[in-house]
Structures are given as C-alpha cells and as structure tokens.
Write a protein that holds these residues in place. Structure first.
Motif, PDB file in Angstrom:
ATOM      1  N   VAL A  83       0.831  -1.208   0.000  1.00 44.45           N
ATOM      2  CA  VAL A  83       0.000   0.000   0.000  1.00 44.45           C
ATOM      3  C   VAL A  83       0.866   1.258   0.000  1.00 44.45           C
ATOM      4  CG1 VAL A  83      -1.644   1.330   1.394  1.00 44.45           C
ATOM      5  CG2 VAL A  83      -2.003  -1.117   1.053  1.00 44.45           C
ATOM      6  N   ASN A  84       1.947   1.246   0.779  1.00 42.87           N
ATOM      7  CA  ASN A  84       2.828   2.413   0.851  1.00 42.87           C
ATOM      8  C   ASN A  84       3.573   2.683  -0.453  1.00 42.87           C
ATOM      9  OD1 ASN A  84       2.085   2.773   3.500  1.00 42.87           O
ATOM     10  ND2 ASN A  84       3.896   1.750   4.338  1.00 42.87           N
ATOM     11  N   ASN A  85       3.764   1.658  -1.265  1.00 47.07           N
ATOM     12  CA  ASN A  85       4.560   1.812  -2.484  1.00 47.07           C
ATOM     13  C   ASN A  85       3.754   1.630  -3.769  1.00 47.07           C
ATOM     14  OD1 ASN A  85       7.414   2.144  -1.521  1.00 47.07           O
ATOM     15  ND2 ASN A  85       6.826   0.298  -0.403  1.00 47.07           N
ATOM     16  N   ALA A  86       2.450   1.652  -3.683  1.00 43.74           N
ATOM     17  CA  ALA A  86       1.634   1.392  -4.865  1.00 43.74           C
ATOM     18  C   ALA A  86       1.346   2.643  -5.688  1.00 43.74           C
ATOM     19  CB  ALA A  86       0.324   0.739  -4.452  1.00 43.74           C
ATOM     20  N   GLU A  87       1.319   3.798  -5.081  1.00 43.25           N
ATOM     21  CA  GLU A  87       0.921   5.024  -5.782  1.00 43.25           C
ATOM     22  C   GLU A  87       1.831   5.382  -6.951  1.00 43.25           C
ATOM     23  OE1 GLU A  87      -1.858   6.975  -5.666  1.00 43.25           O
ATOM     24  OE2 GLU A  87      -2.538   5.298  -4.427  1.00 43.25           O
ATOM     25  N   PHE A  88       3.114   5.030  -6.859  1.00 43.05           N
ATOM     26  CA  PHE A  88       4.036   5.384  -7.935  1.00 43.05           C
ATOM     27  C   PHE A  88       3.762   4.574  -9.203  1.00 43.05           C
ATOM     28  CE2 PHE A  88       6.027   1.657  -6.225  1.00 43.05           C
ATOM     29  CZ  PHE A  88       6.623   1.054  -7.309  1.00 43.05           C
TER      30      PHE A  88
ATOM     31  N   LYS B 112       0.815   4.205 -10.689  1.00 38.05           N
ATOM     32  CA  LYS B 112      -0.230   4.808 -11.528  1.00 38.05           C
ATOM     33  C   LYS B 112       0.341   5.602 -12.701  1.00 38.05           C
ATOM     34  CE  LYS B 112      -3.811   4.762  -8.016  1.00 38.05           C
ATOM     35  NZ  LYS B 112      -4.684   5.529  -7.133  1.00 38.05           N
TER      36      LYS B 112
ATOM     37  N   LYS C  40      -5.910   1.935 -15.191  1.00 42.21           N
ATOM     38  CA  LYS C  40      -6.522   1.474 -13.939  1.00 42.21           C
ATOM     39  C   LYS C  40      -6.569  -0.049 -13.892  1.00 42.21           C
ATOM     40  CE  LYS C  40      -9.427   5.555 -13.292  1.00 42.21           C
ATOM     41  NZ  LYS C  40     -10.803   6.080 -13.348  1.00 42.21           N
TER      42      LYS C  40
ATOM     43  N   PHE D  12      -3.044  -1.328 -13.296  1.00 40.38           N
ATOM     44  CA  PHE D  12      -2.678  -1.082 -11.897  1.00 40.38           C
ATOM     45  C   PHE D  12      -3.299  -2.139 -10.986  1.00 40.38           C
ATOM     46  CE2 PHE D  12      -3.778   1.023  -7.829  1.00 40.38           C
ATOM     47  CZ  PHE D  12      -2.497   1.306  -7.366  1.00 40.38           C
ATOM     48  N   GLN D  13      -4.588  -2.390 -11.193  1.00 43.07           N
ATOM     49  CA  GLN D  13      -5.303  -3.368 -10.374  1.00 43.07           C
ATOM     50  C   GLN D  13      -4.741  -4.776 -10.585  1.00 43.07           C
ATOM     51  OE1 GLN D  13      -9.491  -3.437 -11.155  1.00 43.07           O
ATOM     52  NE2 GLN D  13      -9.946  -4.663  -9.356  1.00 43.07           N
TER      53      GLN D  13
ATOM     54  N   LYS E 285       9.718  -1.458  -5.182  1.00 37.34           N
ATOM     55  CA  LYS E 285       9.286  -0.671  -6.339  1.00 37.34           C
ATOM     56  C   LYS E 285       9.744  -1.339  -7.630  1.00 37.34           C
ATOM     57  CE  LYS E 285       9.012   3.820  -4.105  1.00 37.34           C
ATOM     58  NZ  LYS E 285       9.490   5.198  -4.072  1.00 37.34           N
TER      59      LYS E 285
END
Length: 166
Positions: A11-16, A18, A32, A35-36, A56
């Motif tokens: 969760v902490n490293n998923a935003e990059f 996108k 999307k 990403f999923q 990452k």
C-alpha cells in the motif's frame, strides 16, 4: 514476512505505479486495469518477494510483464475474420476494370527483362516463380541447393536493376 507487513509495504509503495501505468497504456481506463492487475499479482505472489529487495522495482517488473503479455495477446487476437457472405463476388468479373495500356506495357517490359537474363539465372528463377521450392529446383536441375539459392538471388538483383531503368 507476515501478510500484514507485506500488505502495508504494498500500500505504501503502490501510488508510484499509476503514472507508470498511464505511460505504458496511454489510456486512463486501461491504466486502472493494469494497476489493479499488478496489485493482484503482487498479492498472489507475495511468497516470491524477497525481503529487503527493492519493492518498487519488483512491482515495476510485474506491471511491465503484464503489459507486454497483454500487448502480445491483443496482437495475436487482432486477426480479422470476415463472416459476411461472399455472394457478391460471383459477378466480380463484371466490375473489374480492364488494365490500362501502361500496365500492359509494364508487364511486357518485365517479361522481356526476364528473358534477357542469362540462362544460368533464368531457368532457376522461372521455376521458382512458377512455385517450385528451392530443394525441388535443385533436384530438377541437379545442382546444389546453395547454388540454386544464389542464382535466384542474382536473378532478382539483375531484374531489379533492369526494371529500374524503364
């Protein structure tokens, strides 16, 4: 590594991921989905993640591989099947446009160029042009396969040079 710890790390490293997904797909909806799918695969393969390695890079690799596999799958499925009835082709000869004088002259020029080839090149080329395979031509002319291939190659080169003059 415990499941809770892995989930928190994910969760902490998923935003990059996108922006990378958008860069790959160039479509927000497809990004999307990518990403999923990446997060799903990461969760499904958490036992393959080595603790202490760069998460990452691991996630980037998963996303890139999914994208490449999807791209290849779509390329294979891009074959178009025409299921329409072809009855309209029955009278297609009536709609055919007769060849122009210019195209008839061009065909005659090509035929003349073929017959101007030295016999050593002309015979294998004509047999190849008639649909025979290299090995069949080699058997018919009782020549080595490599010799036949090179003669056909040189015949093509000579024809190309002669036809470019017209």
């Amino acid at each position: 590594m415990a499941t809770v710890e892995f989930n928190q790390l994910l969760v902490n490293n998923a935003e990059f991921l996108k922006p990378f997904a958008i860069t790959l797909t160039r479509d927000s909806e497809a990004a999307k989905d990518l990403f999923q799918e990446t997060l799903f695969r990461a969760l499904a393969n958490k036992d393959k993640y080595n603790v202490g390695t760069n998460i990452k890079a691991w996630l980037y690799t998963i996303m890139r591989n999914i994208f490449i596999n999807n791209y290849r799958r779509k390329a294979k499925q891009n074959t178009i099947f025409d299921s329409t009835p072809n009855e309209f082709l029955l009278n297609s000869a009536q709609m055919a446009v007769p060849g122009t004088v210019e195209s008839n002259l061009r065909v005659k020029d090509i035929q003349a160029a073929i017959h101007k080839l030295p016999e050593i090149f002309r015979n294998p080329f004509l047999l190849y042009f008639d649909g025979f395979k290299y090995h069949e031509i080699a058997e018919m002319l009782q020549e080595p396969l490599g010799t036949i291939k090179s003669r056909i190659h040189f015949a093509r080169k000579l024809l190309k040079n002669q036809i470019q003059r017209f």
